[in-house]
Motif scaffolding. Structure first.
Motif, PDB file in Angstrom:
ATOM      1  N   VAL A 143       0.835  -1.208   0.000  1.00 17.97           N
ATOM      2  CA  VAL A 143       0.000   0.000   0.000  1.00 17.97           C
ATOM      3  C   VAL A 143       0.865   1.252   0.000  1.00 17.97           C
ATOM      4  O   VAL A 143       0.593   2.218  -0.717  1.00 17.97           O
ATOM      5  N   ASN A 144       1.918   1.231   0.807  1.00 17.45           N
ATOM      6  CA  ASN A 144       2.807   2.393   0.916  1.00 17.45           C
ATOM      7  C   ASN A 144       4.144   1.933   1.505  1.00 17.45           C
ATOM      8  O   ASN A 144       4.359   2.041   2.721  1.00 17.45           O
ATOM      9  N   PRO A 145       5.058   1.416   0.673  1.00 18.99           N
ATOM     10  CA  PRO A 145       6.329   0.886   1.178  1.00 18.99           C
ATOM     11  C   PRO A 145       7.153   1.928   1.937  1.00 18.99           C
ATOM     12  O   PRO A 145       7.814   1.598   2.926  1.00 18.99           O
ATOM     13  N   ARG A 146       7.101   3.173   1.483  1.00 17.85           N
ATOM     14  CA  ARG A 146       7.899   4.216   2.143  1.00 17.85           C
ATOM     15  C   ARG A 146       7.387   4.478   3.562  1.00 17.85           C
ATOM     16  O   ARG A 146       8.166   4.586   4.510  1.00 17.85           O
ATOM     17  N   TYR A 209       6.683  12.618   8.278  1.00 14.51           N
ATOM     18  CA  TYR A 209       6.388  11.923   7.019  1.00 14.51           C
ATOM     19  C   TYR A 209       5.589  12.866   6.144  1.00 14.51           C
ATOM     20  O   TYR A 209       4.657  13.535   6.606  1.00 14.51           O
ATOM     21  N   GLN A 210       5.965  12.938   4.871  1.00 12.15           N
ATOM     22  CA  GLN A 210       5.209  13.736   3.910  1.00 12.15           C
ATOM     23  C   GLN A 210       4.750  12.833   2.781  1.00 12.15           C
ATOM     24  O   GLN A 210       5.543  12.084   2.203  1.00 12.15           O
ATOM     25  N   ARG A 211       3.470  12.897   2.500  1.00 12.61           N
ATOM     26  CA  ARG A 211       2.890  12.041   1.464  1.00 12.61           C
ATOM     27  C   ARG A 211       3.390  12.433   0.083  1.00 12.61           C
ATOM     28  O   ARG A 211       3.870  13.549  -0.131  1.00 12.61           O
ATOM     29  N   GLN A 242      -4.050  -0.126   7.053  1.00  9.36           N
ATOM     30  CA  GLN A 242      -3.763  -1.171   6.069  1.00  9.36           C
ATOM     31  C   GLN A 242      -2.379  -1.773   6.273  1.00  9.36           C
ATOM     32  O   GLN A 242      -2.155  -2.946   5.974  1.00  9.36           O
ATOM     33  N   LEU A 243      -1.463  -0.980   6.784  1.00 10.69           N
ATOM     34  CA  LEU A 243      -0.111  -1.474   7.065  1.00 10.69           C
ATOM     35  C   LEU A 243      -0.046  -2.254   8.367  1.00 10.69           C
ATOM     36  O   LEU A 243       1.005  -2.780   8.732  1.00 10.69           O
TER      37      LEU A 243
END
Length: 431
Positions: A143-146, A209-211, A242-243
């Motif tokens: 979904v968002n690896p970073r 964190y910045q999207r 989700q993570l």
């Protein structure tokens, strides 16, 4: 005469013996040839010739298959099959996603019960306890690896405090993370909605964190007020769940005085602070509605509770939690509504004709540990016993002069300045 007969008899016996030996040799030779040439002399030549012809034909066919034209045709067929296979895989993936969504929908409650336990007999009176805690979702780092990498470094036991911030709230953000650091809470993260906040957090060693860039979200994040940013947080929060992480979602107008993770129950999908100011309003009460025109039936009993605060709540990574975020985000995208009102409506409204309610477990936090500013300024600061209590957090949600009140709360509880709260009115000065 007798001698002649004897000689003739000997000759006859010798002749018989020779014939028998010849027959035996013939039979033996025949057996040997039968063993060595089972197909006979003539057929063996024809078989050999056929084998030779077959080999010649194979060689001819092989040479023709190796021709450039046929190789090109085979390559073209292979590419077509590969493309078709990729398309089929894509269709299977889409079907699986639809099946998963369907399963997570109307049959979700039934499947969760089946997964957790087999059917059981009811125990003795007073011993029966229903299912309270929904299972967590399987983490999906794709979904968002970073973000997954950041959370793996910052979170503690898969839990984290998350706040969204843009430059409009920079002074409050500083008090917010200063109080968190003072308490010694390691697992917190700021979601920066503009570059200025990103740089500000890095300068102060604050996890940030910045999207990835999104024009629609960026416009809200950079220029939006408190309510616009509050609506945005439900969309962003979904990725954390989700993570596989539990999130303590926090507004920045909050002062931390203890580690909140030491005071959570974790037995519900959503655990939220209340806007209530006493036991009745915070935890619910039976409110009687009086309608004299109904005569004998003039009194109607109603169940009431003051709303949960959407600026401070703990949410576990479960299917009902994610469904809650989806419902809120969808409504806010299509309605001109306040996010806190929608948050509570989706949590509390039951199923009824034309509407399917959310099956989410919820818990109200202790109002004196997770304190709103109405409780503090209207009640606690005036009571000598309550003033001795140390809350986990104080949320300055009831007052527009947030920054000075936050600083006063910090002075009172952290630095021990006993008159730090005295100069403020109970409510706001707005009429």
């Amino acid at each position: 005469m007798a001698g002649i007969r004897r000689e003739k008899g000997n000759q006859s016996s010798m002749k018989g013996s020779r014939i028998a030996a010849a027959i035996g040799i013939g039979v033996l030779v025949g057996c040997i040839f039968a063993f060595l040439f089972p197909s006979g002399f003539f057929t063996s030549n024809s078989v050999a010739q056929n084998r030779h012809l077959s080999k010649s034909n194979i060689q001819v066919d092989s040479s023709s298959c190796e021709s450039t034209e046929k190789i090109n045709l085979l390559k073209a067929d292979l590419m077509r099959l590969s493309d078709k296979n990729a398309e089929l895989k894509k269709q299977v993936r889409e079907l699986n996603e639809k099946v998963q969504l369907t399963e997570q929908g109307k049959d979700n409650a039934r499947e969760q019960v089946q997964m957790l336990s087999e059917p059981q007999k009811a125990g003795p009176f007073g011993t029966v306890k229903s299912l309270r805690t929904n299972p967590t979702v399987a983490p999906d780092e794709s979904v968002n690896p970073r973000l997954a990498k950041i959370l793996a470094e910052v979170a503690v036991r898969k839990e984290i405090i998350v706040a969204l911030a843009n430059s409009n709230v920079k002074p409050m953000l500083e008090v917010w993370f200063t109080s968190i650091k003072k308490v010694g809470i390691p697992n917190f993260l700021v979601v920066a909605l503009d570059d200025a906040i990103l740089d500000f957090c890095k300068e102060n060693s604050v996890p940030v964190y910045q999207r990835d860039r999104d024009e629609a979200i960026d416009s809200v994040g950079k220029t939006g007020g408190n309510h616009a940013v509050s609506a945005l947080k439900f969309r962003i929060l979904r990725e954390f769940l989700q993570l596989g992480y539990s999130v303590l979602l926090s507004d920045v107008d909050i002062v931390y005085l203890q580690n909140p993770f030491d005071h959570l129950y974790r037995d519900s999908d959503v655990e939220s602070m209340s806007d209530g100011h006493n036991n009745m309003t915070a935890y619910g009460y039976n409110d009687v509605f009086d309608e004299p025109a109904m005569g004998w039936a003039r009194y109607a009993h109603t169940m009431r509770i003051w709303v949960y605060n959407s600026g401070f709540f703990y949410i576990r990574p479960t299917i009902p939690s994610i469904e809650l975020l989806d419902r809120i985000a969808d409504r806010l995208a299509h309605e001109n509504a306040w996010d806190q009102a929608v948050f509570n409506e989706e949590l509390f409204f039951p199923s009824h004709p034309g509407y399917v309610g959310l099956h989410a477990a919820k818990r109200t936090m202790d109002m004196y540990l997770f304190m709103n500013s109405k409780v503090l300024f209207k009640t606690v600061r005036k009571d000598d016993n309550l003033k001795k209590l140390k809350p986990v957090i104080v949320h300055v949600n009831y007052h527009p002069d947030k920054l000075p009140r936050m600083k006063a709360v910090f002075e009172f509880y952290v630095n021990g300045k006993q008159d730090a709260l005295d100069s403020f009115p109970d409510g706001s000065e707005w009429q």
